[in-house]
Motif scaffolding. Structure first.
Motif, short mmCIF file in Angstrom:
data_model
loop_
_atom_site.label_atom_id
_atom_site.label_comp_id
_atom_site.label_asym_id
_atom_site.label_seq_id
_atom_site.Cartn_x
_atom_site.Cartn_y
_atom_site.Cartn_z
N GLY A 31 13.25 2.37 6.66
CA GLY A 31 13.58 1.08 5.95
C GLY A 31 12.48 1.12 4.73
N ASP A 32 12.59 0.01 3.85
CA ASP A 32 12.20 -0.10 2.28
C ASP A 32 12.60 1.02 1.34
OD1 ASP A 32 11.08 -2.21 3.09
OD2 ASP A 32 9.55 -1.62 2.95
N ILE A 33 13.66 1.86 1.74
CA ILE A 33 13.93 3.74 0.64
C ILE A 33 14.57 2.60 -0.82
CG2 ILE A 33 16.07 4.71 0.46
CD1 ILE A 33 14.42 5.04 3.39
N ASP A 34 14.96 1.40 -1.05
CA ASP A 34 15.12 1.01 -2.34
C ASP A 34 15.30 -0.35 -2.38
OD1 ASP A 34 16.47 0.97 -5.06
OD2 ASP A 34 17.69 2.09 -4.92
N SER A 35 14.93 -1.03 -2.72
CA SER A 35 15.09 -2.65 -2.88
C SER A 35 16.92 -2.78 -3.23
CB SER A 35 14.28 -3.62 -3.38
OG SER A 35 13.86 -2.95 -5.03
N ARG A 36 17.04 -2.09 -4.22
CA ARG A 36 18.15 -2.26 -5.67
C ARG A 36 19.29 -2.11 -4.55
NH1 ARG A 36 17.60 1.59 -9.88
NH2 ARG A 36 17.37 2.98 -7.61
N GLU A 58 14.66 -4.15 1.96
CA GLU A 58 16.44 -4.44 1.56
C GLU A 58 16.18 -5.91 1.15
OE1 GLU A 58 15.46 -0.33 1.75
OE2 GLU A 58 15.36 -1.23 3.89
N PHE A 59 16.00 -6.59 1.85
CA PHE A 59 16.37 -8.34 1.06
C PHE A 59 15.24 -8.85 -0.17
CE2 PHE A 59 17.06 -6.77 5.51
CZ PHE A 59 18.00 -7.13 6.18
N MET A 131 8.43 -10.63 -2.11
CA MET A 131 9.95 -10.77 -1.92
C MET A 131 11.62 -11.41 -2.43
SD MET A 131 9.60 -10.32 2.62
CE MET A 131 11.41 -9.94 2.32
N LYS A 132 10.39 -12.29 -2.60
CA LYS A 132 11.11 -13.73 -3.61
C LYS A 132 12.99 -13.88 -2.96
CE LYS A 132 9.29 -13.15 -7.93
NZ LYS A 132 9.26 -12.35 -9.36
N SER A 133 12.96 -13.37 -1.54
CA SER A 133 14.19 -13.98 -0.91
C SER A 133 14.49 -15.08 -0.41
CB SER A 133 13.88 -12.76 1.21
OG SER A 133 13.73 -11.38 0.64
N THR A 134 14.88 -15.91 0.25
CA THR A 134 16.05 -16.76 0.15
C THR A 134 16.51 -16.85 2.36
OG1 THR A 134 17.67 -17.00 -0.28
CG2 THR A 134 16.28 -17.47 -1.84
#
Length: 255
Positions: A31-36, A58-59, A131-134
């Motif tokens: 995990g946390d390999i590339d956020s893009r 990742e999210f 993170m700015k996720s929803t």
């Protein structure tokens, strides 16, 4: 089974080129390999099978529910096996059948008990802003993370307890299963509950527990009446914080 373990590479910002260890039978991405998701291409055509569990980043900037099918499609196209609340049994070179039991296992903020939950969730708001996720049309909040975490834990506990035609079980989560994995730079403080869960009672159900998320390395044994469980983390982290110093991306782990 000999596996190579990489996590928390943060290839969206970190200059790092992963290379295969020729002696490995499997590559595990924790995990946390590339956020893009772009740098996942580096693992296409890897000489051995690649298993991945997603990390929280990742999210980043995505809707949690909508991101899952998109991430699966991305991994499938690259030949990466993404596991979430799923198990997979693989046979190693010696004929042993290894079951990988995998989930993000988000943090439930219970690692300090009921009394510490409110403070832990307040501290988690900082990480939610990063993170700015929803989720369901609203910013992802600690309450939403806890809801996901409890679903992950319920599945994980049931699956690890299940018996079947395998020789041993390896738990694969992004978040850590125990405060023993807390980053020694920060110790046990409310924010630590955003990194470590209190899954110590589940440890005896796995011979090895692999996690990421903490930007430090771990390899320790937990003794229990059923024997011992090895807990490993091979997270790289950020160069700017000195976390990548001494990182061994070629290290092999026997599980």
């Amino acid at each position: 089974m000999r596996l190579q373990l990489l996590s928390d590479l943060h290839l969206e910002t970190e200059p790092f080129e992963p290379e295969p260890n020729p002696a490995a039978e499997l590559l595990v991405l924790g995990g946390d390999i590339d956020s893009r998701w772009a740098a996942l291409e580096r693992f296409a055509g890897w000489p051995v099978p690649v298993l991945m569990v997603a990390g929280n980043h990742e999210f980043d900037g995505r809707d949690l529910d909508a991101a899952w099918p998109a991430l699966r499609e991305r991994c499938d196209a690259l030949g990466i096996t993404l596991l979430e609340r799923e198990s997979l049994v693989l046979t190693d070179a010696q004929g042993a059948r290894i079951r990988f039991v995998a989930t993000v296992r988000w943090c439930d903020f219970d690692v300090f008990g009921d009394a510490g939950r409110a403070g832990a969730m307040r501290a988690a708001a900082y990480y939610m802003r990063i993170m700015k996720s929803t989720r369901r049309g609203a910013p992802l909040a600690p309450e939403g993370v806890r809801e996901e975490a409890l679903a992950c834990r319920a599945w994980l506990a049931a699956e690890l307890a299940r018996s079947g035609a395998w020789d041993r079980s390896v738990a694969l989560t992004h978040f850590a299963p125990s405060l023993r994995s807390a980053d020694p730079r920060y110790g046990a403080q409310p924010g630590t509950a955003s990194f470590c869960n209190g899954d110590d009672e589940l440890l005896p159900l796995a011979s090895t527990w692999i996690h990421g998320h903490l930007h430090c390395r771990h390899d320790y044994l937990v003794e229990h009446p059923r024997g011992r469980t090895r807990v490993v983390c091979n997270a790289r982290g950020h160069v700017r914080n000195g976390e990548a110093e001494g990182y061994d991306a070629m290290r092999l782990y026997e599980v």
